[in-house]
Each structure stands twice: as structure tokens, then as C-alpha cells.
Enzyme design. Structure first.
Site, PDB file in Angstrom:
ATOM      1  N   LYS A   1      31.946   6.911  12.962  1.00 38.36           N
ATOM      2  CA  LYS A   1      31.427   5.529  12.596  1.00 38.36           C
ATOM      3  C   LYS A   1      30.850   4.780  13.659  1.00 38.36           C
ATOM      4  O   LYS A   1      30.803   3.352  13.577  1.00 38.36           O
ATOM      5  CB  LYS A   1      32.128   4.798  11.556  1.00 38.36           C
ATOM      6  CG  LYS A   1      32.732   5.852  10.465  1.00 38.36           C
ATOM      7  CD  LYS A   1      33.233   5.036   9.186  1.00 38.36           C
ATOM      8  CE  LYS A   1      33.371   5.998   7.883  1.00 38.36           C
ATOM      9  NZ  LYS A   1      34.478   7.082   8.168  1.00 38.36           N
ATOM     10  N   ARG A   2      30.151   5.280  14.633  1.00 38.93           N
ATOM     11  CA  ARG A   2      29.776   4.526  15.781  1.00 38.93           C
ATOM     12  C   ARG A   2      28.559   3.870  15.361  1.00 38.93           C
ATOM     13  O   ARG A   2      27.803   4.385  14.667  1.00 38.93           O
ATOM     14  CB  ARG A   2      29.714   5.447  16.996  1.00 38.93           C
ATOM     15  CG  ARG A   2      30.847   6.139  17.529  1.00 38.93           C
ATOM     16  CD  ARG A   2      32.121   4.835  17.838  1.00 38.93           C
ATOM     17  NE  ARG A   2      33.126   5.513  18.730  1.00 38.93           N
ATOM     18  CZ  ARG A   2      34.215   5.833  18.216  1.00 38.93           C
ATOM     19  NH1 ARG A   2      34.284   5.378  16.773  1.00 38.93           N
ATOM     20  NH2 ARG A   2      35.038   6.264  18.837  1.00 38.93           N
TER      21      ARG A   2
END
Lengths: 276, 276
Positions: free
Chosen positions: B96-97
């Protein structure tokens, strides 16, 4: 560290500078590549050269993770070095995390228990339960992305609802109900200029972490003009402008000179507001 | 891996199961704690027990990072083990960058160059330049958070603009202009039920990564009913329900049995649609 202590540090050092430790191994002076841990060797000199001129360090996790185990090790050593030698520094893990509850708990454990870091940047997209697990640690902070410094901030952050409230405003309005301003800050990019006025309407008392001065083109004067509050309320970050000020063996001296220049500007801005 | 290859794997295995490797060292069978690398030892057995029943593995980075260097090492070993022994598996780094361009580049380098992972989950809040650096790698995918499975998805993702478009819809509409459906998927939580119909209006052909079946309460039947398309278009993840199906030395057998149960349900659903 609480908000008052952070403000005391700012007054004592006459600086609200945060040095961004975004270390790209391709950009550090080549003589360091012979060191056992080149990234840590670089950080140690940067920190030793700037610690009296800044109040915070912000290692950006991406730069460490891109090197795998070696990078993660350099990150941990850097955090420990700062903690041991400069315990008054506020350390920000710039991780921009945000996940469901049980995952956020793991991140919180990683940063606050395993490493005793002071704060973590978090992305708000997944809402309250992605942020709350970070808030159970006394004295630790979450820094929520509000209005970012990049071009892509235009894509979604300015989307207004039927009442005219923009997404970044909603994020800051809602998320501040989850914690006090002694545990929460917001990221607001220096490139957003006069929008700091709008931000201060929603979050008059919060500290703001402000990236985007320097390489990204934001103005320190504008940030202070529109964003400073009665406890300063700003941590202004510079990364590339400081750490890569010189690429020779003199990089520490150059980083210090660059930090000193910014610190002096900050001192003047703090004096203008009679905060020091 | 491209979309057609992924679909071929789904047809061959009669499964669109993704096994989530969210390994909490506090939850693995205690006899493994004597191993040199307990997390990797656990993952190896889970993978060997389930590889013929699933088409993807999704290690959640948070769980590894929370253990520092030791965890990062287990993560890398797990990825390499899957790559070497089960090269047809689609590996998702659930990270979830989302960050500014130069930082996203570092993440992309980390996952796609350093580790040769197939895909990374990304958060959309920072917009286009936070996603684009992941798209320069041929055959690699970004999986953009659309509508998540958690309660906090209500906080911001449903905010409608003046025209009535909700944020998750805007995110999926805009972000699909950045890449083809051979490089981009969306996360849509299984708990969102009938909303899959709305998602399919915006993204009829994209693959969706669907967490939230099992421990989080989502229904596989509903997901298939409202979300399946003519190339299946679904990767449904289960983590805790599989990996912690049994906490004794038989955990591998139990994980296999649980995966088999889900695979059989998936086979029936694929047959119903005449996809196999």
C-alpha cells in the site's frame, strides 16, 4: 515527545528544520562505498554535521527498503544513532503507511516498539481504523497526509463534495477527531503556498510537516507567512538540498552550511513573529 | 505475467485464490520458534501445502517489517522460494505504498528490480506521479486501492462530489487512464457486496484483488455474483482463515484443507459462468 517539548526545542535551537534522510546509494560520495555500511556512514556524518541546526530527522523508508536487508539495517542503525547521541531530535519515519486495523497494528509495533521512533507518516485513504492503532502509544505521533507537495495532489485531494469541502479539508477535519494535537500532525506541502491559510482554518493549532522546500520549489517565506502559528506549528523539511549539497568528501561541511543558511532564515522568521 | 496468462492459470487450476501470507510470529506453531528463521519455515510449509490450489500469494509487508531485519530477510526468502519453486504464482507485495515520484521510484526498484515481485499495492491519495513510477516495468502490475474492506472505508472513499461521483469511483476512473488493464488492478473489499456492480461499471475488464473473505466476513458467492467478468477478473484473498486454520504441527495439512474447500467453491463458480 509532546507538542510543548517540540516547541521548546524549536525556540532553543531557533530552528524548525527537519532534515530528510532520503539516501540514494547512487548519489552519495563514492569514497563511502568502501565502508561496511555506506548509507549509515553517510547518515552519521550528515547527522553529526547538522544536529544543532535542526529539530527533526525524517528518514524516508523507501530509500532504505529499496536496498533490502542492507537498507533496513542502515535505517535501524541510523535511528539508534540519533536516539543515543541526539535524544532531543524528533524522528519521523516517512513511511506513508495505511492499512486495515491488524496490519496497522503491526506497523505501529514496528516503528514505535521495535525502534522507538517518535512519529510515522500515514495515508488517510482507508480511514479511521487504519490510523487508530498508531495512537495507542503515549508520546508517539501520527502525521496524516493532508495536502501533499506533488503535482498528483491535484488528482484527488482537491475534489470537492456537494457542500464545497475539498477532500484534503475533510481528511484534516475528520482525522483530528481521532486524536489530540499532541499526537497528530498533518503533511502540507510547501508548494501549496496560500492554501496554508485554508489549512489553518481547519487545524489552527496542529503542527504541520512541510516537505517541498528546496528541490520541489516551495518557499519557506510563504510557508511561514501563511502557516506559522503561536507555537510555530511547522516542521519544514529539506532533503536533497542539504544531503546532496556537495558530492565530494566535504559533503558534511556543505550539508552543515546549507542547514545553517536555512536555520538563519528560520531564526529571522521566528523573531518576526516574536516567538523567540 | 500478463492478464491472459493469469487467466490461463486460473482456468488450469480452477481457482482464483490468493493466499495472504500475513505472518504474525505470535500466532505460528510454537515448535517452529526453534528454527533459524521461523517465519520462512512457516511460509515454506504453507506454500508447499497450497501452491496447486491457488494462483497468487500476497505477503503483507507490515507483518515482516514489524520484525525489522529478521522480518525483511524472511520476506525476501519467501519471495525467492516461491519464484524458484512455483514460477507460475503471481506474487503481490501488499505494501500500500504511495509517495512522490522519486520516492515511488525507489519503491518500484525495491519490489520489481531487487526482488522481481509481480505486483505492488499502492494507495491513490497522492495521485498520478505516485503511481506512474511503478508502471515502467514491463509485465509488472500496480494494484490501486479502490474500495477497501475495512470499516474506515466509509470515512473518505464514499465522499461524493457535486456530480454524485464517489471518491472510490473517481479513483478508479482516473487511475485507469494511467495504464492498461494489463498493468493495473484495483483492490475492492469482499465486504462491499453489491457495490461490485458499481465497480464493474467503471472497470469492466480489470482484475480486482479482493480481500475480506473469511475473517473479515465477506461472501465469496456475492463477490463472484457481482464481480466476476469474462476472464474471471478476480483474485480473492484469504489470509487468516488459511494460514491459521490449525495451530499445531498439522498447520500445513489444515491450510491445504481450507484452501481446497475454497478452491472447490471457486471451481463451481467458474463452471457456473462457463469459464472452465
Amino acid at each position: 515527545m509532546n507538542k510543548q517539548q517540540l516547541f521548546e526545542n524549536i525556540k532553543r535551537k531557533k530552528s524548525f528544520l527537519c532534515v530528510g534522510l532520503d539516501i540514494d546509494i547512487k548519489k552519495i560520495p563514492t569514497h563511502l562505498l568502501n565502508e561496511e555500511d555506506p548509507i549509515f556512514a553517510f547518515n552519521k556524518i550528515i547527522v553529526d554535521s547538522t544536529a544543532d541546526l535542526c529539530v527533526a530527522y525524517k528518514p524516508n523508508l523507501a530509500f532504505y527498503e529499496s536496498l533490502g536487508i542492507q537498507g533496513w539495517s542502515a535505517f535501524e542503525k541510523t535511528v539508534r544513532y540519533i536516539k543515543e547521541n541526539y535524544p532531543d531530535q524528533f524522528i519521523i519515519a516517512d513511511a506513508k503507511r495505511g492499512d486495515i486495523g491488524n496490519t496497522s497494528e503491526m506497523y505501529a509495533r514496528s516503528f514505535f516498539e521495535h525502534l522507538d521512533i517518535d512519529s510515522v507518516t500515514v495515508a488517510p485513504y482507508m480511514g479511521e481504523d487504519s490510523v487508530k492503532p498508531f495512537l495507542v502509544y503515549p508520546g508517539k505521533w501520527v502525521i496524516v497526509l493532508g495536502l501533499t507537495s506533488n503535482k498528483g495532489s491535484q488528482d484527488f485531494q482537491f475534489t470537492a463534495d456537494a457542500s464545497g469541502e475539498r477532500l484534503f479539508e475533510k481528511v484534516m477535519r475528520i482525522s483530528q477527531t481521532w486524536a489530540t494535537d499532541d499526537q497528530m500532525m498533518f503533511v502540507v506541502g510547501a508548494t501549496q503556498g496560500k492554501l496554508f491559510t485554508d489549512v489553518r482554518k481547519i487545524a489552527p493549532d496542529h503542527f504541520l510537516l512541510v516537505p517541498g522546500v528546496g528541490a520541489q520549489g516551495g518557499s519557506l517565506q510563504d510557508v511561514a507567512k501563511y502557516g506559522m502559528n503561536k507555537q510555530c506549528g511547522l516542521l519544514v523539511n529539506s532533503s536533497r538540498g542539504i544531503i546532496y549539497a556537495d558530492k565530494s568528501e566535504n559533503f558534511g561541511i556543505a550539508a552543515r552550511a546549507e542547514s545553517k543558511k536555512i536555520q538563519e532564515q528560520m531564526e529571522a522568521l521566528l523573531q518576526e513573529r516574536s516567538l523567540i
